[in-house]
Design an enzyme around this catalytic site. Sequence first.
Site, mmCIF file in Angstrom:
data_model
loop_
_atom_site.group_PDB
_atom_site.id
_atom_site.type_symbol
_atom_site.label_atom_id
_atom_site.label_comp_id
_atom_site.label_asym_id
_atom_site.label_seq_id
_atom_site.Cartn_x
_atom_site.Cartn_y
_atom_site.Cartn_z
ATOM 1 N N ASP A 61 42.937 38.229 35.113
ATOM 2 C CA ASP A 61 41.676 39.056 34.821
ATOM 3 C C ASP A 61 40.589 38.110 35.149
ATOM 4 O O ASP A 61 39.977 37.583 34.041
ATOM 5 C CB ASP A 61 41.737 39.648 33.343
ATOM 6 C CG ASP A 61 42.001 38.613 32.366
ATOM 7 O OD1 ASP A 61 42.631 37.320 32.550
ATOM 8 O OD2 ASP A 61 41.339 38.744 31.110
ATOM 9 N N ASP A 100 41.384 31.577 34.302
ATOM 10 C CA ASP A 100 42.254 31.900 35.239
ATOM 11 C C ASP A 100 41.923 31.549 36.816
ATOM 12 O O ASP A 100 42.857 30.973 37.217
ATOM 13 C CB ASP A 100 41.766 33.558 35.532
ATOM 14 C CG ASP A 100 42.243 34.447 34.366
ATOM 15 O OD1 ASP A 100 43.148 35.235 34.355
ATOM 16 O OD2 ASP A 100 41.128 34.253 33.396
#
Length: 319
Positions: free
Chosen positions: A10, A15
């Site tokens: 996500d 990330d």
Amino acid sequence: MKKLLLIDADCGVDDAQAIMIALAAPNVEILGITCCYGNTVLENTCRNTLRVLHACNKLEIPVYAGASAPILGGSVDGAFFHGKDGLGDAPDPNAPGLDLLQKEHAVDAILRIVNERCGQVSLVAIGPLTNLALAVKMDPKLPKKLKNLFIMGGNTEGRGNVTVCGEFNFASDPEAAYIVINEYTCPTYIATWEFSCSSRLSWEFYHEWVNQDTGKAKFMKKITAHSFGVSAAHKKTPGKEVWASGFVSCDSYAVAAAVDENFVTELAQIGLSVELSGSLTRGMMIVDWTDKLKKKNKTFVMKSCDLEKLQALMMAALK
């Protein structure tokens, strides 16, 4: 042979950090990145993933759009720790457009890629687990076709970061987390919220890391400026001091474990589940310390790691 990774993300700032670790690892081939809502809405997480690949000159890696909301529906509020757009609210006019996304849905891509490389693919999940839950419902045999699964999420001590007892990725879609924890029978390794916080790096390292004289480091410094500011503000916020006490790149721990089998130095193999009904504990990961659940498929819970290896992987990511 290279490690074959399929990353489900996500894409927020952590990330991005995790993906860049995998991109820089010489022993790794990323077969694709599947996107999910989470840190922000799906359109943004897809756009952010493409931005990360663009910054690393790796746009040949296919990106797939997946779930835009939890299995049972509901609003997607986002985490906001990484900015409203998930990538520090630091837009790039030269960022690649969504036209570069693959037409295939993320869940279909997961099933296809794993079937093409049966027994060879490590699936790394660093966002809400909706795509993975949908995939195993479409093909219940999927877990047996995976080499292993690495997850960032859940908690072992009932310490929530978005609810009283819930960690963000699990609390975003408790039903999906329940399905994945209970139905993925492949060897599964989990980097929990408490593990990530207890394995934090120093802010001195952070400054050394983002101030390398490279384009990737400049990109990272730009997108982390917002969350760095939030962390600094938390120094005076009761209950949020953990964000200020060190640099925690949550998703990087799961990817580091997938990239380097020697990164994790201590594991506990234990039965897990997820609470779905509690008024205060919905989304909390249940740790069956006394084996009352009698689960056959026990999960490897990370307890300690080699922080020097993590620092080396992160430094290499921005070279």
